[in-house]
Write a protein that holds these residues in place. Sequence first.
Motif, PDB file in Angstrom:
ATOM      1  N   GLN A 108      28.592  53.045  17.295  1.00 35.85           N
ATOM      2  CA  GLN A 108      27.783  52.232  18.206  1.00 35.85           C
ATOM      3  C   GLN A 108      28.701  51.330  19.011  1.00 35.85           C
ATOM      4  O   GLN A 108      29.664  50.780  18.472  1.00 35.85           O
ATOM      5  CB  GLN A 108      26.773  51.386  17.416  1.00 35.85           C
ATOM      6  N   GLU A 109      28.385  51.172  20.292  1.00 37.70           N
ATOM      7  CA  GLU A 109      29.200  50.300  21.135  1.00 37.70           C
ATOM      8  C   GLU A 109      29.138  48.871  20.615  1.00 37.70           C
ATOM      9  O   GLU A 109      28.105  48.414  20.142  1.00 37.70           O
ATOM     10  CB  GLU A 109      28.722  50.340  22.584  1.00 37.70           C
ATOM     11  N   ASP A 110      30.252  48.188  20.708  1.00 38.52           N
ATOM     12  CA  ASP A 110      30.344  46.789  20.299  1.00 38.52           C
ATOM     13  C   ASP A 110      30.608  45.977  21.554  1.00 38.52           C
ATOM     14  O   ASP A 110      31.733  45.576  21.830  1.00 38.52           O
ATOM     15  CB  ASP A 110      31.471  46.607  19.276  1.00 38.52           C
ATOM     16  N   ALA A 111      29.563  45.797  22.333  1.00 39.17           N
ATOM     17  CA  ALA A 111      29.703  45.103  23.610  1.00 39.17           C
ATOM     18  C   ALA A 111      29.752  43.599  23.381  1.00 39.17           C
ATOM     19  O   ALA A 111      28.923  43.035  22.678  1.00 39.17           O
ATOM     20  CB  ALA A 111      28.545  45.450  24.527  1.00 39.17           C
ATOM     21  N   VAL A 112      30.725  42.987  23.966  1.00 37.54           N
ATOM     22  CA  VAL A 112      30.874  41.540  23.883  1.00 37.54           C
ATOM     23  C   VAL A 112      30.891  41.016  25.310  1.00 37.54           C
ATOM     24  O   VAL A 112      31.708  41.448  26.130  1.00 37.54           O
ATOM     25  CB  VAL A 112      32.192  41.154  23.167  1.00 37.54           C
ATOM     26  N   LYS A 113      29.979  40.107  25.610  1.00 39.17           N
ATOM     27  CA  LYS A 113      29.938  39.547  26.948  1.00 39.17           C
ATOM     28  C   LYS A 113      30.879  38.360  27.000  1.00 39.17           C
ATOM     29  O   LYS A 113      30.786  37.437  26.193  1.00 39.17           O
ATOM     30  CB  LYS A 113      28.518  39.110  27.301  1.00 39.17           C
ATOM     31  N   LEU A 114      31.770  38.393  27.951  1.00 38.28           N
ATOM     32  CA  LEU A 114      32.743  37.329  28.114  1.00 38.28           C
ATOM     33  C   LEU A 114      32.343  36.420  29.263  1.00 38.28           C
ATOM     34  O   LEU A 114      31.661  36.837  30.194  1.00 38.28           O
ATOM     35  CB  LEU A 114      34.125  37.916  28.407  1.00 38.28           C
ATOM     36  N   ASP A 115      32.756  35.180  29.192  1.00 37.82           N
ATOM     37  CA  ASP A 115      32.571  34.284  30.324  1.00 37.82           C
ATOM     38  C   ASP A 115      33.536  34.712  31.421  1.00 37.82           C
ATOM     39  O   ASP A 115      34.413  35.555  31.220  1.00 37.82           O
ATOM     40  CB  ASP A 115      32.868  32.829  29.913  1.00 37.82           C
ATOM     41  N   GLU A 116      33.375  34.119  32.587  1.00 37.53           N
ATOM     42  CA  GLU A 116      34.248  34.493  33.686  1.00 37.53           C
ATOM     43  C   GLU A 116      35.701  34.161  33.363  1.00 37.53           C
ATOM     44  O   GLU A 116      35.997  33.253  32.600  1.00 37.53           O
ATOM     45  CB  GLU A 116      33.827  33.793  34.972  1.00 37.53           C
ATOM     46  N   VAL A 117      36.569  34.925  33.941  1.00 36.21           N
ATOM     47  CA  VAL A 117      37.997  34.735  33.754  1.00 36.21           C
ATOM     48  C   VAL A 117      38.584  34.314  35.093  1.00 36.21           C
ATOM     49  O   VAL A 117      38.321  34.939  36.118  1.00 36.21           O
ATOM     50  CB  VAL A 117      38.672  36.037  33.280  1.00 36.21           C
ATOM     51  N   VAL A 118      39.340  33.248  35.085  1.00 35.03           N
ATOM     52  CA  VAL A 118      39.976  32.766  36.300  1.00 35.03           C
ATOM     53  C   VAL A 118      41.475  32.991  36.157  1.00 35.03           C
ATOM     54  O   VAL A 118      42.090  32.509  35.209  1.00 35.03           O
ATOM     55  CB  VAL A 118      39.692  31.260  36.531  1.00 35.03           C
ATOM     56  N   VAL A 119      42.030  33.747  37.080  1.00 37.06           N
ATOM     57  CA  VAL A 119      43.460  34.017  37.070  1.00 37.06           C
ATOM     58  C   VAL A 119      44.099  33.141  38.127  1.00 37.06           C
ATOM     59  O   VAL A 119      43.709  33.172  39.292  1.00 37.06           O
ATOM     60  CB  VAL A 119      43.741  35.507  37.365  1.00 37.06           C
ATOM     61  N   GLN A 120      45.058  32.341  37.694  1.00 35.81           N
ATOM     62  CA  GLN A 120      45.749  31.470  38.630  1.00 35.81           C
ATOM     63  C   GLN A 120      47.231  31.790  38.595  1.00 35.81           C
ATOM     64  O   GLN A 120      47.783  32.076  37.542  1.00 35.81           O
ATOM     65  CB  GLN A 120      45.550  30.002  38.256  1.00 35.81           C
ATOM     66  N   GLY A 121      47.814  31.713  39.741  1.00 27.90           N
ATOM     67  CA  GLY A 121      49.245  31.933  39.829  1.00 27.90           C
ATOM     68  C   GLY A 121      49.842  30.998  40.853  1.00 27.90           C
ATOM     69  O   GLY A 121      49.125  30.380  41.640  1.00 27.90           O
ATOM     70  N   GLN A 122      51.130  30.868  40.802  1.00 24.83           N
ATOM     71  CA  GLN A 122      51.796  29.999  41.760  1.00 24.83           C
ATOM     72  C   GLN A 122      53.074  30.688  42.199  1.00 24.83           C
ATOM     73  O   GLN A 122      53.832  31.193  41.373  1.00 24.83           O
ATOM     74  CB  GLN A 122      52.119  28.647  41.117  1.00 24.83           C
ATOM     75  N   ARG A 123      53.269  30.724  43.485  1.00 27.91           N
ATOM     76  CA  ARG A 123      54.488  31.318  44.012  1.00 27.91           C
ATOM     77  C   ARG A 123      55.657  30.364  43.810  1.00 27.91           C
ATOM     78  O   ARG A 123      55.486  29.153  43.744  1.00 27.91           O
ATOM     79  CB  ARG A 123      54.324  31.604  45.499  1.00 27.91           C
TER      80      ARG A 123
END
Length: 159
Positions: A108-123
């Motif tokens: 059976q699928e084990d679906a886990v709902k995640l909160d939003e993911v914010v990817v930040q980077g800096q040059r």
Amino acid sequence: MPAGLFAQGAGQQSSAASRASYTISGVITEGGSGEGVPYASAALIRKEDGQSIAGAVADLDGKFIISGVRAGAYTVQVSLLGYETYNSGEILVGPDNPEVNLGVLALQEDAVKLDEVVVQGQRNLIEERVDRTIFNAENDKTTVGGDATDVLRRVRCYR
């Protein structure tokens, strides 16, 4: 003399029976669609102490075979990332049951709902390229509130 040889031969036969190896097989499918689940792992766990002693990886159709199993009581644990772990009931393997086919094991699928993911980077402040040098003024805290002339002065300082 022949009786002594017979006794020795009988002892070897019973010893060979205890060393005999058996197989456990099955097909791992997805519970919703019934399609085979490739690359799922099936672990053979000894019932008496819970120790994993052998295992197999399912082929592209979800089929697996664990061979070289000695007589005894076992369970099979099937797992794959994204699915709930499947645990079989007790499996008895021995001369009366040499090839155990577990049939279809549905995961059976084990679906886990995640909160939003914010990817930040800096040059980096200064990036060196083959044909140019890039000065990222937005990363230079000393030029905040200044104008283009201030940025150009800072660039000259870094060169």
